[in-house]
Design a protein around this motif. Sequence first.
Motif, PDB file in Angstrom:
ATOM      1  N   ILE A  70      46.228  42.409  41.659  1.00  0.00           N
ATOM      2  CA  ILE A  70      46.085  43.365  41.410  1.00  0.00           C
ATOM      3  C   ILE A  70      44.805  43.383  42.779  1.00  0.00           C
ATOM      4  O   ILE A  70      44.428  42.167  43.007  1.00  0.00           O
ATOM      5  N   SER A  71      43.868  44.374  42.613  1.00  0.00           N
ATOM      6  CA  SER A  71      42.365  43.752  44.082  1.00  0.00           C
ATOM      7  C   SER A  71      41.339  43.756  42.922  1.00  0.00           C
ATOM      8  O   SER A  71      41.099  44.744  41.899  1.00  0.00           O
ATOM      9  N   ILE A  72      40.590  42.612  43.390  1.00  0.00           N
ATOM     10  CA  ILE A  72      39.314  42.638  42.299  1.00  0.00           C
ATOM     11  C   ILE A  72      38.393  42.722  43.385  1.00  0.00           C
ATOM     12  O   ILE A  72      38.162  42.241  44.509  1.00  0.00           O
ATOM     13  N   ALA A 103      36.757  33.945  42.054  1.00  0.00           N
ATOM     14  CA  ALA A 103      37.320  34.281  43.104  1.00  0.00           C
ATOM     15  C   ALA A 103      38.742  33.440  43.287  1.00  0.00           C
ATOM     16  O   ALA A 103      39.537  32.966  43.465  1.00  0.00           O
ATOM     17  N   TYR A 104      38.240  32.114  43.195  1.00  0.00           N
ATOM     18  CA  TYR A 104      39.373  31.266  43.021  1.00  0.00           C
ATOM     19  C   TYR A 104      40.115  31.325  42.342  1.00  0.00           C
ATOM     20  O   TYR A 104      41.752  31.147  42.592  1.00  0.00           O
ATOM     21  N   LEU A 105      40.381  31.882  40.664  1.00  0.00           N
ATOM     22  CA  LEU A 105      41.170  32.395  39.436  1.00  0.00           C
ATOM     23  C   LEU A 105      41.830  32.989  40.192  1.00  0.00           C
ATOM     24  O   LEU A 105      43.452  33.433  40.088  1.00  0.00           O
ATOM     25  N   GLY A 110      47.255  35.150  42.642  1.00  0.00           N
ATOM     26  CA  GLY A 110      47.981  35.918  43.687  1.00  0.00           C
ATOM     27  C   GLY A 110      47.550  37.306  43.654  1.00  0.00           C
ATOM     28  O   GLY A 110      47.968  38.551  44.123  1.00  0.00           O
ATOM     29  N   ASP A 111      45.895  37.502  43.350  1.00  0.00           N
ATOM     30  CA  ASP A 111      45.201  38.780  43.028  1.00  0.00           C
ATOM     31  C   ASP A 111      44.084  38.333  44.780  1.00  0.00           C
ATOM     32  O   ASP A 111      44.177  38.067  44.951  1.00  0.00           O
ATOM     33  N   ALA A 112      44.282  40.177  45.367  1.00  0.00           N
ATOM     34  CA  ALA A 112      43.270  40.030  46.513  1.00  0.00           C
ATOM     35  C   ALA A 112      41.676  39.485  45.867  1.00  0.00           C
ATOM     36  O   ALA A 112      41.360  40.572  45.119  1.00  0.00           O
ATOM     37  N   ILE A 113      41.202  39.752  46.707  1.00  0.00           N
ATOM     38  CA  ILE A 113      39.952  39.345  46.012  1.00  0.00           C
ATOM     39  C   ILE A 113      38.980  39.796  47.524  1.00  0.00           C
ATOM     40  O   ILE A 113      38.502  39.234  48.435  1.00  0.00           O
ATOM     41  N   GLY A 114      37.400  40.418  47.426  1.00  0.00           N
ATOM     42  CA  GLY A 114      36.927  41.280  48.267  1.00  0.00           C
ATOM     43  C   GLY A 114      35.612  40.892  47.063  1.00  0.00           C
ATOM     44  O   GLY A 114      35.859  40.818  46.345  1.00  0.00           O
ATOM     45  N   LEU A 115      33.913  40.581  48.497  1.00  0.00           N
ATOM     46  CA  LEU A 115      33.129  40.227  47.662  1.00  0.00           C
ATOM     47  C   LEU A 115      32.240  41.906  48.185  1.00  0.00           C
ATOM     48  O   LEU A 115      31.432  42.212  49.987  1.00  0.00           O
ATOM     49  N   TYR A 116      31.246  42.135  47.148  1.00  0.00           N
ATOM     50  CA  TYR A 116      30.478  43.285  46.999  1.00  0.00           C
ATOM     51  C   TYR A 116      28.895  42.303  47.415  1.00  0.00           C
ATOM     52  O   TYR A 116      28.541  41.866  46.569  1.00  0.00           O
ATOM     53  N   VAL A 117      27.851  42.199  48.193  1.00  0.00           N
ATOM     54  CA  VAL A 117      26.111  41.856  47.802  1.00  0.00           C
ATOM     55  C   VAL A 117      25.365  42.856  48.544  1.00  0.00           C
ATOM     56  O   VAL A 117      25.427  43.063  49.113  1.00  0.00           O
ATOM     57  N   PHE A 118      24.911  42.657  47.465  1.00  0.00           N
ATOM     58  CA  PHE A 118      23.877  44.152  47.011  1.00  0.00           C
ATOM     59  C   PHE A 118      22.225  43.589  47.368  1.00  0.00           C
ATOM     60  O   PHE A 118      21.625  42.462  46.503  1.00  0.00           O
TER      61      PHE A 118
END
Length: 285
Positions: A70-72, A103-105, A110-118
């Motif tokens: 999945i995407s996280i 993110a590492y886990l 095999g998941d896609a990882i994204g980052l959003y910083v508020f």
Amino acid sequence: MAIKQLSLSAKMTIDGFMSGIHKSTVKGPGLEFSQYRSYQPGDDLRSLDWKMFARSDRYYIRESEVETNISIRLLVDASASMGHQDGAFRKIDYARYLAASLAYLGNLQGDAIGLYVFKDAGIFSMVAKQDFQHLARLFYQLEQITPDGTFTKPIHYKELYAGAQKRELLIFVTDLYELKQEIFDLLDTLNTLKHEVLVFHLMSGNEMSLDFKGYTTFEDLETGKTIQIDQESARAAYQENLKGHLDKIKNKMLDRRISYRLIQTDQPLDQALRDFLNQRNKLKT
């Protein structure tokens, strides 16, 4: 050096946490062969393995592992209140290591990882990808976070609608400090995306107990307002009001069908990681 330390810490945390945990997979029609099982009435005949029938004169279903990647999206609150400190440790430090470990886990699975910083001026975004170069860049951006200002205004939320249309897991790391319902407005926005949402609510030990080592003057990190408090006389009423406040938060999350976990920043990451795995398993089923 700081990036290497963050990466190493995330790896050590996950390697230690995963030690002794057995991989769980979902069985069904897919690409990677898993096992055979006996045919049961109602099974899809297209899954019958006729070569096995020719050899054994019995009907077998060929099962495979279902692709469950999945995407996280990791959403990190970087408003000034996340700079709150208990001893030598700030909330943003805990958030940084929690996000890095997740993110590492996720990348390991095999998941896609994204980052959003508020941030005060908007949202910093990294679209979800699955590779170690992207993970290294994500660690770098986590190290750059400096808590400042108030929470991101809704005008910047358009960043959240970008990306793939498939199902995602949105993990929000925040202290849930808000002035005018702005964080719950964000959660309502996230709910419109029809994805799973998991909130990790960070609070420090001194916040929970109202134990600030004799201080009598307190400053709001986001508004700059100050207040005088006698901690000893205010502690009982404070803790009662805090309990009511946290109960109200839990009910709001329940109403929105959002998974919620309160974490003290002096506690280990293990429970947060277990909650992550439980939520990911929900997406598989």
